[in-house]
Design a protein around this motif. Structure first.
Motif, PDB file in Angstrom:
ATOM      1  N   ILE A   1       8.452 -21.447 -17.634  1.00 43.71           N
ATOM      2  CA  ILE A   1       7.883 -21.038 -16.344  1.00 43.71           C
ATOM      3  C   ILE A   1       7.028 -19.778 -16.513  1.00 43.71           C
ATOM      4  CG2 ILE A   1       8.488 -20.046 -14.098  1.00 43.71           C
ATOM      5  CD1 ILE A   1      10.942 -21.953 -14.133  1.00 43.71           C
TER       6      ILE A   1
ATOM      7  N   ALA B   1       2.757 -19.444 -16.357  1.00 46.96           N
ATOM      8  CA  ALA B   1       2.124 -18.541 -15.393  1.00 46.96           C
ATOM      9  C   ALA B   1       1.291 -17.457 -16.095  1.00 46.96           C
ATOM     10  CB  ALA B   1       3.184 -17.900 -14.504  1.00 46.96           C
TER      11      ALA B   1
ATOM     12  N   GLU C   1      15.828 -15.470  -8.726  1.00 40.10           N
ATOM     13  CA  GLU C   1      15.105 -15.744  -7.480  1.00 40.10           C
ATOM     14  C   GLU C   1      13.813 -14.926  -7.408  1.00 40.10           C
ATOM     15  OE1 GLU C   1      13.914 -17.497  -4.142  1.00 40.10           O
ATOM     16  OE2 GLU C   1      15.631 -18.129  -5.346  1.00 40.10           O
TER      17      GLU C   1
ATOM     18  N   ARG D   1      11.221 -16.470  -9.668  1.00 42.28           N
ATOM     19  CA  ARG D   1      10.563 -17.618  -9.036  1.00 42.28           C
ATOM     20  C   ARG D   1       9.495 -17.157  -8.039  1.00 42.28           C
ATOM     21  NH1 ARG D   1      15.754 -19.532  -8.727  1.00 42.28           N
ATOM     22  NH2 ARG D   1      16.208 -21.188 -10.180  1.00 42.28           N
ATOM     23  N   GLN D   2       9.822 -16.145  -7.253  1.00 43.61           N
ATOM     24  CA  GLN D   2       8.858 -15.620  -6.270  1.00 43.61           C
ATOM     25  C   GLN D   2       7.630 -15.043  -6.958  1.00 43.61           C
ATOM     26  OE1 GLN D   2      11.202 -12.918  -3.940  1.00 43.61           O
ATOM     27  NE2 GLN D   2      12.323 -14.556  -2.922  1.00 43.61           N
TER      28      GLN D   2
ATOM     29  N   MET E   1       6.427 -15.934  -9.846  1.00 43.44           N
ATOM     30  CA  MET E   1       5.654 -17.016 -10.442  1.00 43.44           C
ATOM     31  C   MET E   1       4.849 -17.778  -9.387  1.00 43.44           C
ATOM     32  SD  MET E   1       6.150 -16.647 -13.636  1.00 43.44           S
ATOM     33  CE  MET E   1       6.403 -14.913 -13.422  1.00 43.44           C
ATOM     34  N   ILE E   2       5.365 -17.841  -8.172  1.00 44.59           N
ATOM     35  CA  ILE E   2       4.645 -18.512  -7.081  1.00 44.59           C
ATOM     36  C   ILE E   2       3.444 -17.671  -6.674  1.00 44.59           C
ATOM     37  CG2 ILE E   2       4.799 -19.186  -4.639  1.00 44.59           C
ATOM     38  CD1 ILE E   2       7.757 -19.934  -5.232  1.00 44.59           C
ATOM     39  N   GLU E   3       3.611 -16.349  -6.654  1.00 44.92           N
ATOM     40  CA  GLU E   3       2.532 -15.449  -6.245  1.00 44.92           C
ATOM     41  C   GLU E   3       1.387 -15.429  -7.230  1.00 44.92           C
ATOM     42  OE1 GLU E   3       4.361 -11.643  -5.702  1.00 44.92           O
ATOM     43  OE2 GLU E   3       5.603 -12.349  -4.041  1.00 44.92           O
ATOM     44  N   ASP E   4       1.682 -15.593  -8.518  1.00 44.79           N
ATOM     45  CA  ASP E   4       0.635 -15.501  -9.558  1.00 44.79           C
ATOM     46  C   ASP E   4      -0.222 -16.730  -9.639  1.00 44.79           C
ATOM     47  OD1 ASP E   4       1.370 -12.988 -10.156  1.00 44.79           O
ATOM     48  OD2 ASP E   4       2.405 -13.464 -12.020  1.00 44.79           O
TER      49      ASP E   4
END
Length: 73
Positions: A21, A25, A64, A67-68, A70-73
């Protein structure tokens, strides 16, 4: 381009999944904490890497938060 180090037992993913993950990213995973480390991902029962990261002022996060990020990048 951020550098991550993993310590302890992760709850919801394996270390290899976490590494995948991070790398997908654009991040890098290191096996040891240094001044170049941006984040320490701390699972349960973290070892000496946690103390070393605290001593160096490295930002300590959990799964957690990873994960946040990785979503933002």
């Amino acid at each position: 381009g951020k550098v991550f180090v993993l310590t302890g037992t992760l709850e919801d993913m394996t270390r290899s999944e976490a590494k995948k993950i991070i790398e997908e990213a654009g991040g890098k995973v290191s096996s040891s904490v240094s001044r170049n480390t941006d984040y320490l991902i701390a699972g349960s029962s973290p070892g000496s890497k946690l103390k070393h990261a605290k001593d160096l002022g490295v930002k300590i996060i959990d799964e957690e938060t990873l994960r946040q990020l990785m979503i933002e990048d």
